[in-house]
Design an enzyme around this catalytic site. Sequence first.
Site, PDB file in Angstrom:
ATOM      1  N   SER A   1       0.820  -1.217   0.000  1.00 38.16           N
ATOM      2  CA  SER A   1       0.000   0.000   0.000  1.00 38.16           C
ATOM      3  C   SER A   1       0.852   1.264   0.000  1.00 38.16           C
ATOM      4  O   SER A   1       0.426   2.310   0.481  1.00 38.16           O
ATOM      5  CB  SER A   1      -0.941   0.003   1.211  1.00 38.16           C
ATOM      6  OG  SER A   1      -0.197  -0.116   2.424  1.00 38.16           O
TER       7      SER A   1
ATOM      8  N   CYS B   1      12.432  -0.045 -12.233  1.00 40.78           N
ATOM      9  CA  CYS B   1      11.983   1.112 -13.008  1.00 40.78           C
ATOM     10  C   CYS B   1      13.051   1.516 -14.028  1.00 40.78           C
ATOM     11  O   CYS B   1      12.743   1.813 -15.186  1.00 40.78           O
ATOM     12  CB  CYS B   1      11.631   2.275 -12.088  1.00 40.78           C
ATOM     13  SG  CYS B   1      12.976   2.818 -10.999  1.00 40.78           S
TER      14      CYS B   1
ATOM     15  N   ALA C   1      11.195   8.056  -4.316  1.00 37.42           N
ATOM     16  CA  ALA C   1      11.920   6.869  -3.840  1.00 37.42           C
ATOM     17  C   ALA C   1      11.439   6.535  -2.436  1.00 37.42           C
ATOM     18  O   ALA C   1      11.881   7.129  -1.454  1.00 37.42           O
ATOM     19  CB  ALA C   1      13.423   7.128  -3.842  1.00 37.42           C
TER      20      ALA C   1
END
Length: 297
Positions: free
Chosen positions: A15, A130, A163
Site C-alpha cells: 500500500s 523502473c 523513492a
Amino acid sequence: MKSKSSRTRVAILGSGSIGLDLMFKVKASEQFDLKFVVGRNANSDGLRLARSCNVETSSDGLDFLKAHEDAYDLVFDATSAAAHKVNNRFFSDAGKFVIDLTPAKVGRLCVPCINLDDMGAEQNVNLITCGGQASLPLAYALKQAVDEIDYLEVVSAIASRSAGIATRENIDEYMTTTEYALAKFSDAKKTKAILNINPAEPGVRMQTTLYAYARYRDFDRVRASVADMVEKVREYVPGYRLVVEPLESQGRITIGLTVRGRGDYLPEYAGNLDIINCAALAVASHRHATARLGATQ
C-alpha cells in the site's frame, strides 16, 4: 461497460506509492475488478486512501490473501524483493498469476515492448526495475542494430520524493537485477547500472542515460532501431521520450530519455514509478485478453 463477471479479479499487495498508483490505474480499467488493497499497517495513509475509494483493505498482508484465495485471480506484488520470495511460495502453490514489481527476479523477466507475447503461460512475471523498464527497450534496440556490445552502462536519476522505503531498501537488488537484465536483453559483455536519488525540490522528472561501447557499421540503422522502439514503448507509457537522440563518438554511443508520469495518483515527475506500473498494466491486460480468448474457444 463490462459486467464484473467478465473482468479479471485483482488484489494489490503493498500500500505504498506503487500500490496506490496501481489502485487508481486498475480502478480506471474496465478489464479488472479490484477486490483488495493489502498492506501491513492499518493506520497507514495508503490503506486509509484505499478505504476512502471504497476498496476493501486489510493490514494482515499475505495472511489475508491466503484466507481469501478464492476471491481474486491476479496479484500485483508491490512489496519488497525479500518479501516477494516468501509471498510467491503461496501464490505458486495456489495457482495465482503474479506480476512482481520488485527486483526479486523470481519469475520470467518482462519488458512489454520486447517480450510481452511470451508471458502467456507464466505463473510469475517480474518487471525488473523502473530503470530497467526505461533503459532495456533502448538496450534491446541497440542490440538489433549493432554487431556487438562490449560495455553497457545505464544511469538513472529520480526524485527523492519518488523513492519510497521499499526502493531504498532494495538498492542492492536494484543494481543486481538491472545489470542482469541488461546483459540478458542486450548480450553486452559487461553491464553496469547506477541509480541517483536527487533531493532537489520541486521534484525532478526521471531521466535515464545509456552509454555503450559497441561495434557497428551503419549508425543510421541504430537511430532507426531506437526510434522504432521508442514508439513501441509509448503505446503503453505515453510520457516516454528521448531527450538525447543517439550520438556516436569513437565507438561510444549515448542515448538519453525521460519519463513523464500520467499523474493518476503520483506526481508527473515520478515517471520512474509510473513506467513500471504502466508495464504492469500492460502485462495484466495481456493476461486478461488471453484468458478471455481461451474462455470463448
